[in-house]
Structures are given as C-alpha cells and as structure tokens.
Design an enzyme around this catalytic site. Structure first.
Site, PDB file in Angstrom:
ATOM      1  N   HIS A   1      10.628 -52.854 -17.529  1.00 40.23           N
ATOM      2  CA  HIS A   1       9.231 -53.163 -17.203  1.00 40.23           C
ATOM      3  C   HIS A   1       8.758 -54.383 -18.006  1.00 40.23           C
ATOM      4  O   HIS A   1       8.157 -55.308 -17.473  1.00 40.23           O
ATOM      5  CB  HIS A   1       8.319 -51.962 -17.494  1.00 40.23           C
ATOM      6  CG  HIS A   1       6.879 -52.314 -17.413  1.00 40.23           C
ATOM      7  ND1 HIS A   1       6.241 -52.543 -16.209  1.00 40.23           N
ATOM      8  CD2 HIS A   1       5.956 -52.551 -18.378  1.00 40.23           C
ATOM      9  CE1 HIS A   1       4.974 -52.885 -16.456  1.00 40.23           C
ATOM     10  NE2 HIS A   1       4.795 -52.906 -17.754  1.00 40.23           N
TER      11      HIS A   1
ATOM     12  N   SER B   1      -4.478 -57.439 -17.772  1.00 38.06           N
ATOM     13  CA  SER B   1      -3.541 -56.317 -17.979  1.00 38.06           C
ATOM     14  C   SER B   1      -3.972 -55.073 -17.232  1.00 38.06           C
ATOM     15  O   SER B   1      -3.143 -54.249 -16.859  1.00 38.06           O
ATOM     16  CB  SER B   1      -3.474 -55.961 -19.467  1.00 38.06           C
ATOM     17  OG  SER B   1      -2.529 -56.742 -20.108  1.00 38.06           O
TER      18      SER B   1
ATOM     19  N   GLU C   1      14.840 -63.939 -24.039  1.00 34.09           N
ATOM     20  CA  GLU C   1      15.649 -64.072 -25.262  1.00 34.09           C
ATOM     21  C   GLU C   1      14.779 -64.522 -26.431  1.00 34.09           C
ATOM     22  O   GLU C   1      14.954 -64.063 -27.559  1.00 34.09           O
ATOM     23  CB  GLU C   1      16.790 -65.067 -25.038  1.00 34.09           C
ATOM     24  CG  GLU C   1      17.941 -64.461 -24.244  1.00 34.09           C
ATOM     25  CD  GLU C   1      18.891 -65.514 -23.685  1.00 34.09           C
ATOM     26  OE1 GLU C   1      18.770 -66.715 -24.036  1.00 34.09           O
ATOM     27  OE2 GLU C   1      19.763 -65.124 -22.874  1.00 34.09           O
TER      28      GLU C   1
HETATM   29  C1  LIG Z   1      -5.632 -49.238 -15.487  1.00 32.75           C
HETATM   30  C2  LIG Z   1      -4.306 -49.275 -16.168  1.00 32.75           C
HETATM   31  N1  LIG Z   1      -3.601 -48.135 -16.292  1.00 32.75           N
HETATM   32  C3  LIG Z   1      -2.400 -48.149 -16.906  1.00 32.75           C
HETATM   33  C4  LIG Z   1      -1.900 -49.302 -17.429  1.00 32.75           C
HETATM   34  C5  LIG Z   1      -0.537 -49.307 -18.114  1.00 32.75           C
HETATM   35  N2  LIG Z   1       0.421 -49.982 -17.238  1.00 32.75           N
HETATM   36  C6  LIG Z   1       0.748 -51.273 -17.418  1.00 32.75           C
HETATM   37  S1  LIG Z   1       1.808 -51.818 -16.276  1.00 32.75           S
HETATM   38  C7  LIG Z   1       1.864 -50.329 -15.500  1.00 32.75           C
HETATM   39  C8  LIG Z   1       2.723 -50.123 -14.287  1.00 32.75           C
HETATM   40  C9  LIG Z   1       2.219 -50.806 -13.089  1.00 32.75           C
HETATM   41  O1  LIG Z   1       3.161 -50.728 -12.080  1.00 32.75           O
HETATM   42  P1  LIG Z   1       3.048 -51.557 -10.759  1.00 32.75           P
HETATM   43  O2  LIG Z   1       1.620 -51.759 -10.406  1.00 32.75           O
HETATM   44  O3  LIG Z   1       3.878 -50.905  -9.743  1.00 32.75           O
HETATM   45  O4  LIG Z   1       3.631 -52.989 -11.113  1.00 32.75           O
HETATM   46  P2  LIG Z   1       5.063 -53.438 -11.651  1.00 32.75           P
HETATM   47  O5  LIG Z   1       4.979 -53.410 -13.156  1.00 32.75           O
HETATM   48  O6  LIG Z   1       6.092 -52.513 -11.131  1.00 32.75           O
HETATM   49  O7  LIG Z   1       5.280 -54.822 -11.175  1.00 32.75           O
HETATM   50  C10 LIG Z   1       1.058 -49.415 -16.163  1.00 32.75           C
HETATM   51  C11 LIG Z   1       0.904 -48.016 -15.765  1.00 32.75           C
HETATM   52  C12 LIG Z   1      -2.686 -50.478 -17.305  1.00 32.75           C
HETATM   53  N3  LIG Z   1      -2.270 -51.654 -17.773  1.00 32.75           N
HETATM   54  N4  LIG Z   1      -3.878 -50.437 -16.656  1.00 32.75           N
END
Ligand SMILES: Cc1ncc(C[n+]2csc(CCOP(=O)(O)OP(=O)(O)O)c2C)c(N)n1
Ligand SMILES: [K+]
Length: 476
Positions: A368, A239, A153
């Site tokens: 997300h 990240s 929030e």
């Molecule tokens: C190397 C890389 N590729 C793409 C991204 C963009 N990105 C950020 S979070 C995410 C999804 C990751 O999903 P997951 O590992 O399943 O974790 P969740 O968010 O579901 O907990 C992506 C693609 C990134 N941060 N780093």
C-alpha cells in the site's frame, strides 16, 4: 428460498423468503396450499406438511431456486396496460410478489482492446491514437515506473519520510490523462501521479514535494506524494479518502454554469467507494447533471481489505446505474481500452452534461505504501501473477513495437535518461533549504487565532528544550 404461493383465486406470488418469513406465510395463508416451482416442476404441498419438513424440503434446493428466480428476472411480468404514472416515468404493475435479485446472473463484462499478448483484438472498437501520442504514453508509463522505483528506494534509505507507488496502475494513470485536455480539472486520490506527469509536472517538481523543500508548492506542510499544481489544474492530494469526490462534482457543476468545454475528473480506489462522500457525490452529480468523470481504480485491495470485504455488489460499475449514471467497466491494464473509454466518457460528460462512471479493473502490485508489508495479508503468487503476467507496461510495449514505433534502442536510451534525470532531481531537491518553521502557521488565516499562536509558542519552546531532536536544515 424462492416459493410460488398459489391461492384459490388464482393469484400467484413469487417470494424470496427466509425461514422467519416462511413461518408468517404458512400462518397467514392458513389452509391454502403451497406450490414450489423451484426445480422447474410444480410440487403441491398439502396444508398439513409441517414447517420443519417444509424447510428441509427447500433448504437443499436453495441453489436451484435462486437460479429459477433469476430466470424469471429476465421475463417481463409487468402489465403494460396497468401502470402508475410516477415521477421519473411510468411504472408498470405486476401481481407477482417478487424481489429483485441481489446479483445478476452474469457479471458486467469488461471492455478491452489489447489481448494478453498486447495485440489488438480483431473487431475491437477503440479510439485511434497517433504515433506521437502512442509513444508518449509508453515513455511516460516507463518514466512513472522508474520514478516509483527510485523514490521508493530513497525512502528505504531514509532520505524521504514516506512513499507510495503506482506500480501495476501505469495504464490507468497515463492513458486516462492522455484522453483529457489541460482544461479538465483533476481531483486525484494519491495513486495517480502519472496524470500530473503527463500534464508536465517535472521530475524536479515531484522530488521537491517529496523532500518538502522550499520549492515545494505546499511549503513542506504535507507528507510526500501529496502533490498539487494550480498551473496544471490538479488539486492537491488529500489523505482523507473520498473527500475529492464531492469537490469534483461541485467543480464540474461550475464548469457547466460557465459553459466551459471541459469536465472535472476524479480518481479513487475501490476502498473509496465505501465512503459516504462517494455516494453523496454520485447522487449529486446525477441529479445536477454535472460533467464529471468518476474513475475508480478497482485494484483489489484497500490496504489489507480485499474487495470481498469492501462490497457485495458486482464491483463498482453497477453502482452507477443505481444512481442514474452511465457507466463502463474497463480493463485497467489495457492502455488502449483505458484511453478509449476515458476519451468517450469525457466527450459524453461535456456534450451531454452528464456524469460518467468508469470502473478500471487492475491490481495494486506494490505494498500500500512504505508503511505496509502486503505479504502479511496476500499471497506472493497473487502479487507475482499480476506483476509478471498482467503488467500493463509490458503488454502495451508489445503493441507499440509491433506498430514499428518503438525499438530496443529507444528503450535503452529512455531508461538511461530517465534514471539520470531522477537521480539528479533527488540530489538537487535534497540540497534545497527547507521552508522556515513559520510557514507552518501561515496561508490559512489573515490574522492567526489564539490557539494557533499558542501552538507556535509551544513548538518554539519544545525546540529550545530539545535542540538535538530538531532538524538542522529547517530555519527556526
Ligand atoms: C477517511 C479515511 N479513512 C481511512 C483512511 C486510511 N486509509 C488510507 S489509504 C486507505 C485505503 C484506501 O484504499 P483505496 O481507496 O481502495 O485506494 P488504494 O490505496 O487501493 O489505491 C485507507 C483505509 C483515510 N486516509 N481516510
Ligand atoms: K484499492
């Protein structure tokens, strides 16, 4: 398409072939006859049957033929006497030309202790928890939920720039943390702040990081939720997906070299398993026998990518065996199952010097992050189902209540106190001064390289040109 080929020399080969391969086979086998056992009975196909007819004959049998092939998977066609001594162990020979099926007939089962109604399943095998730990786990799960709600929030109100919740994954966060000791080193992704909470990171410390103020250990250089604590053995969140995995293996290997009674534990999502770093880490850990526990939160979605587009394997757990890593699939919304699995995983990792993979099945109930609207790619029904019917906190609450360890009064007091504490932490964090501009350029190089000095000069010039666009609370 599975076909049994019979030649006059009585050699039978079991093939999984496509049409292109079928063409090659009919040519190379020339006048020999083809026999199919796809339906369980043998059908002789005369050599003059054309390729197209043959294809038609088999195409509608694909389902049955795959089934037959899977049945054969479980039979042992190996000849024990005829074997090859090969690095890694004896490999028996077979005269059946047969490919391993791409998927087992049954999916790997999922370990759970609590039924859907939060009651212990009779005969289930789990690590006992004391009243103190059980209640602490519950109150930390609630705290995490309230923290997420209020911080989310605060972002919507524009007070912080970004946030990301852990809603739906409270059991994985808290129960896994409870099964570890402070000496175990954590390499998190970003959806495990509950591990840090369990270790004693205060709500004020969380707020300081999200506000990027002077008390933030990262000196405001990271986006909100990129927590880290040297004191609590919790590496700073990065990240970049997957980078923490090989780092965890390296740390685990050093713990083993130092003969420490501790392991490294790393968390990641289903999306993270598509990164090369995941595979490098798994292989490295197996080969180096590193005491690392890999905890995959398989929560169904990697932003907008569903797991069906992430992998075609039976989830993540099966990948462990391919790398030679002992693995378990666990109900990630069952606090006692997560606690027991991680407790056992830690014990094995340390005493047997081996990596362990834990795949926790769960669901990311929230978007997300604050930069996402998940209703654009998934149904409200799906979200509601997991939010209501499969909520790990409500399910575990029923268990602690049945034990007589938790009452409605306890609940009311906890919720009111946590809410007050978080609001207070936000108010304080908001008022603390921001770190000075100069901090953006320190702590990496002993003497900053020319490109960094140039960046600093340009930044100062831009601030002078556009003073109105520069925040007043950041000392220049
Ligand atoms: C190397 C890389 N590729 C793409 C991204 C963009 N990105 C950020 S979070 C995410 C999804 C990751 O999903 P997951 O590992 O399943 O974790 P969740 O968010 O579901 O907990 C992506 C693609 C990134 N941060 N780093
Ligand atoms: K995910």
């Amino acid at each position: 398409m599975a076909i049994w080929l019979t030649r006059s020399r009585n050699v039978t080969c079991h093939l999984n072939i496509n049409l292109g391969l079928l063409r090659i086979l009919t040519q190379s086998y020339g006048r020999s006859s083809l026999t199919t056992s796809a339906t369980g009975r043998n059908v002789r196909i005369p050599p003059h049957v054309g390729l197209l007819n043959l294809a038609a004959l088999f195409s509608f049998q694909r389902f049955e033929s795959v089934k037959a092939e899977k049945q054969h998977d479980s039979e042992d066609h190996g000849d024990e006497k005829q074997a090859l001594d090969f690095p890694g162990g004896r490999v028996t020979f077979t005269s059946h030309l047969r490919f391993i099926s791409e998927s087992p007939e049954k999916r790997i089962h999922c370990y759970r202790v609590l039924d859907d109604n939060g009651q212990t399943i009779i005969g289930s095998n789990f690590q006992k928890v004391s009243k103190e730990i059980a209640v602490k786990m519950y109150s930390h799960m609630v705290t995490l939920q309230i923290m997420d709600t209020i911080f989310y929030e605060a972002q919507r109100q524009g007070r912080i720039s970004f946030y990301l919740t852990t809603i739906g994954e409270e059991a994985i966060n808290i129960a896994s943390a409870a099964a570890l000791t402070l000496d175990d080193i954590i390499f998190p992704q970003y959806r495990e702040p509950g591990v840090l909470l369990w270790r004693g990171f205060t709500l004020q410390e969380f707020a300081n990081q999200c506000f990027g103020n002077k008390s933030d250990y990262g000196k405001g250089r990271q986006m909100p939720i990129h927590y880290g604590s040297n004191k609590l053995n919790y590496f700073t969140v990065s990240s970049t997906i997957g980078t923490q995995l090989p780092q965890a293996v390296g740390a685990a290997y050093s713990l083993k070299m130092d003969k420490k009674n501790a392991c490294a534990v790393t968390y990641f999502g289903d999306g993270g398993t598509s990164e090369g770093d995941f595979h490098a880490a798994m292989n490295f850990a197996a080969v180096m026998e590193a005491p690392v526990v890999f905890i995959c939160r398989n929560n169904g979605w990697a932003i907008s990518t569903p797991t069906s587009e992430q992998f075609r394997s039976d989830g993540v757990v099966v990948k462990g065996q391919a790398y030679g890593i002992r693995s378990i699939r666990v109900d990630g919304n069952d606090t006692l199952a997560v606690y027991s699995a991680v407790h056992a995983a830690r014990e094995m990792a340390i005493s047997e010097h081996r990596p362990i993979l834990v795949e926790a099945l769960t669901y990311r109930v929230g978007h997300h992050s604050t930069s996402d609207d998940s209703t654009k790619y998934r149904s409200l029904n799906e979200i509601e189902h997991w939010k209501m019917a499969r909520d790990p906190v409500a399910r575990y609450k029923k268990w602690v209540e049945k034990k007589g360890w938790w009452t409605d009064d306890d609940e009311a007091v906890l919720r009111s106190n946590v809410r007050k504490e978080i609001l207070q932490a936000i108010q304080v964090a908001e008022k603390v001064e921001k770190p000075p501009l100069m901090d953006l350029f320190t702590d990496v190089y002993d003497s900053p390289p020319p490109n960094l000095c140039e960046q600093e000069r340009l930044l100062r010039e831009t601030i002078k040109k556009h003073p109105k666009d520069y925040p007043l609370d950041v000392p220049v």
